[in-house]
Design an enzyme around this catalytic site. Structure first.
Site, short mmCIF file in Angstrom:
data_model
loop_
_atom_site.label_atom_id
_atom_site.label_comp_id
_atom_site.label_asym_id
_atom_site.label_seq_id
_atom_site.Cartn_x
_atom_site.Cartn_y
_atom_site.Cartn_z
N ASP A 1 2.68 2.67 -6.88
CA ASP A 1 2.03 3.17 -5.67
C ASP A 1 2.97 3.16 -4.46
OD1 ASP A 1 -0.40 3.18 -7.24
OD2 ASP A 1 -0.42 1.01 -6.93
N HIS B 1 -0.80 9.96 -8.39
CA HIS B 1 0.02 10.44 -7.28
C HIS B 1 -0.87 11.19 -6.31
CE1 HIS B 1 3.79 10.55 -10.05
NE2 HIS B 1 3.47 9.34 -9.64
N THR C 1 -6.01 5.67 -9.03
CA THR C 1 -6.56 5.85 -10.37
C THR C 1 -7.87 5.09 -10.54
OG1 THR C 1 -4.32 6.09 -11.23
CG2 THR C 1 -6.03 5.58 -12.84
N ASP D 1 5.19 3.57 8.82
CA ASP D 1 4.24 3.71 9.92
C ASP D 1 3.11 2.67 9.84
OD1 ASP D 1 3.90 5.51 7.59
OD2 ASP D 1 1.89 5.78 8.44
N VAL E 1 7.12 8.45 7.01
CA VAL E 1 6.36 7.90 8.15
C VAL E 1 4.93 8.45 8.20
CG1 VAL E 1 8.34 7.31 9.60
CG2 VAL E 1 7.43 9.65 9.65
N GLY E 2 4.46 8.98 7.08
CA GLY E 2 3.09 9.49 7.02
C GLY E 2 2.86 10.18 5.70
#
Ligand code: IMP
Length: 437
Positions: A15, A43, A302, A335, A416-417
């Site tokens: 992850d 994903h 998942t 972030d 960053v996101g």
């Protein structure tokens, strides 16, 4: 050989945001290739306002013209795969580039039951692994065991499939219960043949496909599933998955030899998470952990399970960099940490009275270690719109530099996101593509 191979590998317990990095790079490649794992992986990719949760289909599917290849090392649950294909097509995604190895092994209906039965039994003694219950371990066990294994190519041959399923159902019935529909050979064959009919034209010898592509100058991107510390050989055994999750699995899982692989992008979160059981030295089962979990939405793609959260473990990360020969470190979810007064980094373990910087890839031993931390000042403010390293807050830059120096790998990308565009290319490999949406 004129082509190139790049690998994207998770360096922690999964992850890490590999899907996002693959998504950033996929457009500059000719194929995205899965080599290990199965529908245990998850994903999430965000394009525009759409979030795609993929388990088996390689993320490259979202790019027109890029092949999405499921290699021989993957264990394929054909029903999950078809559900994903249908879901993507319903949203207008062209899935014609999806190709599946005829030698990939099949996760059969009884494998999922077997996974659950074994986990429940182990759980009574407090020894459950906390698997995803997607039948991954039993499918790989049957692959090694051979007599009861079914490969994707077998789904296209009624006689072969029937013979194999009869043997398999006989041996699985005592484990999962005789009366279960999942060990009724007629029903199982019917279900699986139905899948075979739908998958038929996508099934190929992917080893030759990949070598042919390379011979023609093709650019291949290998997408690792799960992650290094969950590797069956190099992870925190037995709290691991059943496949080779590192760059070392690419050769066996696709037929493309190691010497073809150029860049190895190792993906790590700016902190640590783990799903399921097993030791995690830097775990923060406290306010800080809860704060990070909520900000980072740390719930499984998942299974929806809340993830365990902790500080970044540089001892484990340096080990993962070493095993994979990482050429570019990709730090994700930076972030999420914005707003903390201080950041802690584990730079050593105290183990049986000794201080060590070496990872301990054995669950029982690792559960004994006590982390030794360095503390750095935190950063604050909105960084999701930052696109250049030198525009990050000075404390965030220092944090990233410390990580890079400790693990001895240069930083390639910082995420960053969640969106494809929310990336800082520090030392890029040069094949990003402009967002398609
Ligand atoms: P399995 O792969 O379902 O057998 O699960 C074995 C262990 O690996 C469990 O702790 C799972 O939670 C973990 N695991 C497997 N795949 C992933 C993944 O993609 N991300 C995070 N954890 C995973």
């Amino acid at each position: 050989m004129g082509g190139t191979c790049t690998a994207v590998i998770g360096l922690q317990w999964g992850d890490e945001g590999k899907g996002k990095i693959v998504d950033v790079l996929a457009g500059g490649h000719d194929a995205v290739v899965r080599f290990n794992g199965g529908a245990n992986a998850g994903h999430s990719v965000v394009v525009g306002n759409e979030r795609y949760a993929l388990h088996l289909v390689p993320s490259g599917i979202l790019f027109p013209g890029v092949k999405a290849v499921v290699g021989n090392g993957v264990v394929v649950d054909p029903e999950v795969l078809l559900e994903e294909i249908d879901g993507l097509e319903a949203r207008g995604v062209d899935t014609s580039g999806l190709i599946i190895s005829n030698r990939a092994h099949v996760v059969m209906p009884y494998h999922k039951l077997e996974d659950a039965v074994r986990e429940d039994a182990a759980g009574k003694g407090g020894a459950a692994i906390g698997t995803t219950r997607r039948g991954i371990g039993p499918a790989y066990a049957d692959k090694a065991q051979r007599l009861t294994a079914v490969r994707v190519g077998d789904l296209l041959n009624q006689e072969v499939l029937r013979r194999k399923v009869e043997i398999a159902c006989c041996s699985k019935a005592p484990i999962v219960g005789d009366s279960s529909a999942e060990v009724d050979p007629v029903k199982v064959c019917e279900r699986m043949l139905g899948c075979g009919r739908r998958l038929g034209e996508r099934v190929q010898d992917t080893t030759y496909l990949l070598h042919d592509m390379l011979a023609e100058g093709g650019r291949l991107l290998f997408e690792g599933a799960n992650a290094t510390l969950l590797d069956v050989d190099h992870g925190t055994y037995p709290f691991v998955t059943a496949s080779s999750t590192t760059v070392l699995g690419i050769g066996a899982g696709t037929g493309v030899p190691d010497r073809c692989i150029g860049a190895v992008l190792g993906v790590a979160k700016a902190y640590s998470t783990r799903v399921g059981a097993g030791p995690m030295p830097t775990e923060q089962d406290n306010e800080i952990g809860n704060w990070i979990r909520e900000r980072g939405n740390e719930y499984g793609t998942t299974t929806g399970r809340p993830r365990r959260v902790g500080w970044i473990d540089l001892v484990a990360l340096r080990y993962a960099v070493m095993i994979n020969g990482v050429t570019h470190l990709c730090v994700t979810l930076l972030d999420v940490l914005s707003g903390l007064d201080e950041l802690r980094l584990c730079t050593g373990y105290r183990y049986r009275g000794q201080v060590t910087e070496r990872f301990v890839p054995d669950a029982a031993e690792l559960s004994e270690v006590e982390p030794i931390y360095e503390t750095m000042p935190g950063f604050s403010g909105e960084i999701t719109n930052v696109r250049r390293f030198d525009e990050l807050p000075a404390q965030a830059q220092a944090y990233l530099k410390r990580i890079s120096a400790f693990v001895r790998a240069p930083i390639g990308y910082v995420s960053v996101g969640p969106e494809r565009s929310q990336i800082i290319a520090v030392e890029p490999i040069g094949v990003e593509q402009e967002p398609i949406a």
